[in-house]
Structure formats: structure tokens, C-alpha cells
Write an enzyme that holds these catalytic residues in place. Structure first.
Site, mmCIF file in Angstrom:
data_model
loop_
_atom_site.group_PDB
_atom_site.id
_atom_site.type_symbol
_atom_site.label_atom_id
_atom_site.label_comp_id
_atom_site.label_asym_id
_atom_site.label_seq_id
_atom_site.Cartn_x
_atom_site.Cartn_y
_atom_site.Cartn_z
ATOM 1 N NE ARG A 1 31.169 48.486 -6.856
ATOM 2 C CZ ARG A 1 31.850 49.619 -6.713
ATOM 3 N NH1 ARG A 1 31.250 50.657 -6.166
ATOM 4 N NH2 ARG A 1 33.097 49.717 -7.109
ATOM 5 C CG HIS B 1 30.331 56.353 -1.730
ATOM 6 N ND1 HIS B 1 30.406 55.982 -3.054
ATOM 7 C CD2 HIS B 1 30.115 55.205 -1.038
ATOM 8 C CE1 HIS B 1 30.250 54.670 -3.165
ATOM 9 N NE2 HIS B 1 30.055 54.173 -1.960
ATOM 10 C CB CYS C 1 35.015 56.224 -7.838
ATOM 11 S SG CYS C 1 33.892 57.478 -7.395
HETATM 12 C C1 CIR Z 1 27.937 52.172 -7.210
HETATM 13 O O1 CIR Z 1 26.769 52.512 -7.004
HETATM 14 O O2 CIR Z 1 28.546 51.438 -6.440
HETATM 15 C C2 CIR Z 1 28.618 52.679 -8.467
HETATM 16 N N1 CIR Z 1 27.662 52.787 -9.511
HETATM 17 C C3 CIR Z 1 29.272 54.013 -8.216
HETATM 18 C C4 CIR Z 1 30.374 53.934 -7.216
HETATM 19 C C5 CIR Z 1 31.092 55.219 -7.063
HETATM 20 N N2 CIR Z 1 32.128 55.112 -6.118
HETATM 21 C C6 CIR Z 1 32.494 56.092 -5.302
HETATM 22 O O3 CIR Z 1 31.896 57.156 -5.275
HETATM 23 N N3 CIR Z 1 33.508 55.863 -4.473
#
Ligand code: CIR
Length: 262
Positions: free
Chosen positions: A85, A160, A247
Site C-alpha cells: 500500500r 483497525h 476508509c
Molecule cells: C487493507 O487490508 O489494507 C485493505 N484491504 C482494507 C483497508 C481498510 N481500511 C480501513 O479500515 N481504514
């Protein structure tokens, strides 16, 4: 006025990171439609939506929240815990530098915005697989001069901190008490999610309105009964990528431009 930075759903969302979920097929059309409705909801509530283009090389890039923490005085660009990411940051930096001084979390710190819960001048940072104590220390140093207190928070059961607790007003949180202890937030009132809806604690506050995931109607009703103006948002497809409502946007205040007299 409020600006909402969003980003289109990557055509490769199916290759997203997953921690607590089993992989299942994600329908891109449906995810994109739901995401557009979310953006439209933000528009309808008076936000200016700055939509960044989807990127096939960055499967999780729709989840813009993890790349930055935008405060009134600055934006702290994170160093995401998932290697896949880290390439999401440059376009977010470009979008935010128009509005805020940028600060950065640096190695060996790791931080995902989803772990950072800002309630007034108190900032709670969840320690997780994505966020470490080193990043909390850096974050604290970056915002101390602006009068923020930064607290390290333990939680369990989800990716998170903001899957376990989000703010519905300046003094009240919606929490899943199985995932985060209510005693963690001694100065705040805590409304528990409906026990049959453990994933319901992630809601988005837009002014005086609270957006909740349509999959969790009982929790929505609890908030409504508590006097909040609530709106359901369909978000089931991106939930398969372990994404929740917060998110999908970076929301922050900008000064309203004076009306042109010309
Ligand atoms: C991850 O695992 O990074 C993504 N599939 C999901 C991120 C979700 N973001 C969040 O809850 N702030």
C-alpha cells in the site's frame, strides 16, 4: 466547507490485502456503484468531493483514509503497515498539499489512518499489525505544538481501531465493546453497537449527520433513538476487502471562498 478526497475502486481490488477475512470474489461493478453512491451521499451533504482516479497497480487504493490523518493545522502522511500500500501515498500527498502543510511518519514507524481516531484535541492511535509504537511517538511529536494529546490504544478482533470505535459527536463514540474496552475513553460517552452487528462501529460523521453501513440496521436504529440524524449507505461489496465506511474518504474542513463580486 468540507472536502472529501476519494479514489475510484481499483480494477484489481480482488487482490486486496486481507487480515481477518477469507478471500471471496468482489464484483467490481457493484463495488464501483456502491462507492459512487457513497460519494453522492457526501455531495448531497454539502461536501466537495475530489475524486482521484482508480489505479490498477494499487488494489487497496480506494481506502484513502489509511494514507493520511488530516487535522486542522496539518496533514500527517502515514507509512502504511502493508508494503503493497505504500505506493498509494504520492497521489494523496498531491491532493492534500493544496490544503495543508504535510508532515510524514518515517521508518521504522508504521501507521494506517484507520488506526487513528481524532476526537477534538484527543487523538487515539490503535496499536495493530499496521501501526506501531514508534509511529505513535513520531505522531505525538508532530502534533504536540498544536495542543493535541495522543494516546496509544489496545484493541482486538479487527484490522483497525476505527473498526472498533468511531466518533458520532464531539463527546460520544459508537463502539464494539468486545473489540475495545470502553474504559479506554474515560472522557467520552460510548454507545455500544447492537450485539448482533459486531462490525457496525465504523460510521462516518459528516457535520451533524452520521452515515452507517446499511447492513447494520439495528445499530442505525440505536443511533437514531439516541437522537442522531442517520443515513444508511450500502457498502457490502467493499466490506469483502475488509474496508468500512470511513476508509473510503479523507474528510476535512476548508475555508469557504467568498462569493465573487465580479
Ligand atoms: C487493507 O487490508 O489494507 C485493505 N484491504 C482494507 C483497508 C481498510 N481500511 C480501513 O479500515 N481504514
Amino acid at each position: 466547507m468540507l472536502v472529501a478526497v476519494t479514489r475510484g475502486v481499483s480494477p484489481n481490488i480482488g487482490r486486496c490485502e486481507l487480515t481477518h477475512l477469507e478471500r471471496e470474489p468482489i464484483d467490481l461493478d457493484s463495488a464501483t456503484t456502491q462507492h459512487s453512491l457513497y460519494e453522492r451521499m457526501l455531495l448531497g451533504l454539502g461536501c466537495r468531493v475530489e475524486h482521484l482516479e482508480a489505479d490498477p497497480d494499487l488494489p487497496d487504493s480506494v481506502f484513502v483514509e489509511d494514507m493520511a490523518v488530516v487535522l486542522d493545522e496539518s496533514a500527517v502522511i502515514t507509512r502504511p503497515g502493508a508494503l503493497s500500500r505504500r505506493g498509494e501515498r504520492p497521489s494523496i500527498e498531491q491532493a492534500l498539499e493544496l490544503y495543508r502543510r504535510l508532515e510524514h511518519i518515517r521508518a521504522p514507524g508504521i501507521l494506517d489512518g484507520g488506526d487513528v481516531l481524532v476526537v477534538g484535541r484527543n487523538i487515539y492511535v490503535g496499536l495493530s499489525t499496521r501501526s506501531n509504537a514508534e509511529a505513535v511517538q513520531q505522531f505525538r511529536a508532530l502534533v504536540a505544538d498544536e495542543g493535541y494529546d495522543v494516546f496509544e490504544v489496545g484493541f482486538r478482533g479487527c484490522l483497525h481501531l476505527k473498526s472498533a470505535a468511531t466518533a458520532v459527536s464531539d463527546d460520544t463514540l459508537l463502539v464494539n465493546p468486545d473489540w475495545v474496552d470502553a474504559g479506554t475513553f474515560p472522557d467520552l460517552a460510548c454507545i455500544p453497537v447492537d450485539p448482533t452487528e459486531p462490525k457496525a462501529a465504523n460510521v462516518v460523521r459528516v457535520g451533524d449527520t452520521v452515515l452507517f453501513a446499511a447492513a447494520f440496521p439495528r445499530t442505525g436504529e440505536r443511533l437514531s433513538d439516541a437522537g442522531f440524524d442517520v443515513r444508511p449507505v450500502e457498502a457490502s461489496e467493499l466490506a469483502k476487502a475488509e474496508g468500512a465506511l470511513t476508509c473510503c474518504s479523507l474528510l476535512f474542513e476548508v475555508p469557504t471562498l467568498p462569493a465573487s463580486t465580479g
